[in-house]
Design an enzyme around this catalytic site. Structure first.
Site, mmCIF file in Angstrom:
data_model
loop_
_atom_site.group_PDB
_atom_site.id
_atom_site.type_symbol
_atom_site.label_atom_id
_atom_site.label_comp_id
_atom_site.label_asym_id
_atom_site.label_seq_id
_atom_site.Cartn_x
_atom_site.Cartn_y
_atom_site.Cartn_z
ATOM 1 N N GLY A 10 0.806 -1.216 0.000
ATOM 2 C CA GLY A 10 0.000 0.000 0.000
ATOM 3 C C GLY A 10 0.840 1.269 0.000
ATOM 4 N N CYS A 40 -8.479 -7.020 7.738
ATOM 5 C CA CYS A 40 -7.735 -7.485 6.561
ATOM 6 C C CYS A 40 -8.073 -8.903 6.151
ATOM 7 C CB CYS A 40 -6.244 -7.351 6.797
ATOM 8 S SG CYS A 40 -5.545 -8.567 7.950
ATOM 9 N N CYS A 98 -3.178 -7.970 16.461
ATOM 10 C CA CYS A 98 -2.226 -8.251 15.380
ATOM 11 C C CYS A 98 -0.953 -7.439 15.556
ATOM 12 C CB CYS A 98 -2.880 -7.934 14.034
ATOM 13 S SG CYS A 98 -1.799 -8.194 12.614
#
Length: 359
Positions: free
Chosen positions: A12, A195, A97
């Site tokens: 990204g 995600c 995460c």
RNA sequence: UGGGAUGUAGCCAAGCGGUAAGGCACCAGACUUUGACUCUGGCAUUCGCAGGUUCGAUCCCUGCCAUCCCAG
């Protein structure tokens, strides 16, 4: 001596900008992409984190590695995510995460490979404070993009090895930076949602992929009157309005989830406010410990404004937090992050919300 | 088969002769590392059905159908 750093790359805008910046600043950079879930689930034909990252790394002129850590991701992020829903909580997997994967597993890989640090595209800043001898986590210069909320779990040890090169950037600047270098990653759409659930349908994901079943139950109002049937506890969170399918004189919101009776209680907007809460799993950043009352501004949801409150230490690494003004939709399972000015004091997981005015 | 009332979008509900308010729900988009909140936009050529009166009816008349209440 050249500093070595591993740059986490997702393909990204932000992480690509990080790799560019570090390389141009003279770091010995190695790009790294994590394979968190099997192809097909998180990737579509429109983009691939691995391919885009590899291509960007080649253009920048740095080596690129891929780490397949699906097992770790499953046990550290997805499993707790599912468990939380089963107990009626509303988890934020991104927090988990960051704690165990990005700044856990990935950082460990970097250190094992002899690198000094790991860098990510988070909008936040780390500063070492000579006075306290602690690493401080501070808000990004672009407060609108600030991501310290999902980084509050970081330990001193982790912060010591972290670089957030975009801490002083604005989103547009990051995009402009890589556009100027001819990197097509600038066109990638902003990542959002969870995600590993690209289509955002986490209810279907939990049921189909994780094989977790949340049986239908009843919607009731605060007096216990039955208003309809819900589609499974996991599909609702405190403060939610949409998707209830209940027609009333005014909008109804989820005010409580009762896992014991599999009931979702709905009520008016005025029933959403709590003036206090208890948080657990507290991680402190700016100070080693809280011995007495402390004042701070507290954020109870990712994109919610901070609210002034008083923190009181409790047994078991917990805190009681009293808001100056009642807060809307304080939700068990979500994280609460405490700030002193632009510095993160610490944070924790919301265990329960209270409203002394009503009890 | 006596009397009364009501039938407007999925729900609630204005309109009561001049060409369908509003709220809820729902859908789309914006925002967003949480399908939260919030915001913007969309959403009945049609008013239970069939006729009639009228330049013109959801609003007036007739019949039918449906539902509810009171019927001792």
């Amino acid at each position: 001596m050249t500093k070595t750093v591993m740059a986490a790359m997702s393909g990204g805008v932000d992480s690509t900008a990080v790799a560019v910046l570090l390389a141009e600043q003279g770091y010995d950079v190695t790009g790294a992409t994590l394979r968190l879930h099997s192809a097909g689930i998180g990737e579509t034909e429109s983009y691939s984190a691995e391919d885009d990252s590899r291509a960007a790394a080649r253009l920048i002129g740095i080596p690129h590695l891929v780490f397949d850590i699906q097992d770790a991701f499953n046990t550290s992020v997805i499993k707790p995510f599912a468990d939380a829903y089963l107990s009626g909580l509303t988890p934020n997997p991104c927090v988990e995460c960051n704690k165990t994967v990005k700044f856990g597993v990935l950082l460990q890989k970097a250190l094992e490979l002899g690198m000094d640090r790991i860098a990510t595209g988070h909008y936040a800043r780390v500063e070492y404070d000579d006075v306290s001898g602690r690493y401080l986590l501070k808000k990004a210069a672009d407060t609108a993009k600030d991501q310290t909320y999902v980084l509050y779990t970081l330990s001193q040890q982790q912060l010591k090895h972290v670089l957030f090169p975009l801490g002083g950037f604005k989103k547009d600047e990051a995009r402009a930076l890589i556009t100027a270098r001819g990197l097509t990653n600038a066109q990638r759409k902003e990542s959002q949602d969870i995600c590993f659930i690209p289509d955002g349908d986490y209810g279907a994901y939990l049921e189909n992929t994780l094989n977790i079943h949340s049986p239908p139950g009843l919607f009731t109002d605060l007096t216990g009157r039955v208003l309809g049937e819900h589609k499974g506890l996991i599909r609702y969170t405190i403060g939610q309005r949409r998707g209830l399918g209940i027609s009333a004189e005014r909008p109804l919101y989820v005010v409580m989830k009762d896992a014991a009776t599999n009931t979702v209680v709905v009520g008016g907007e005025e029933n959403l406010y709590s003036d206090s809460m208890t948080v657990g799993h507290v991680n402190l950043i700016a100070v080693k410990e809280l011995k007495e009352l402390a004042r701070a501004t507290v954020k109870t949801r990712y994109s919610q404004k901070e609210a002034p409150a008083t923190l009181t230490p409790l047994e078991g690494n917990r805190l009681h937090i009293q808001f100056d003004v009642p807060q809307r939709a304080v939700t068990p399972g979500q994280s609460a992050v405490f700030y002193t000015g632009d510095s993160v004091l610490g944070g924790g997981k919301i265990i329960s919300a209270g409203n002394s005015a009503k009890e």
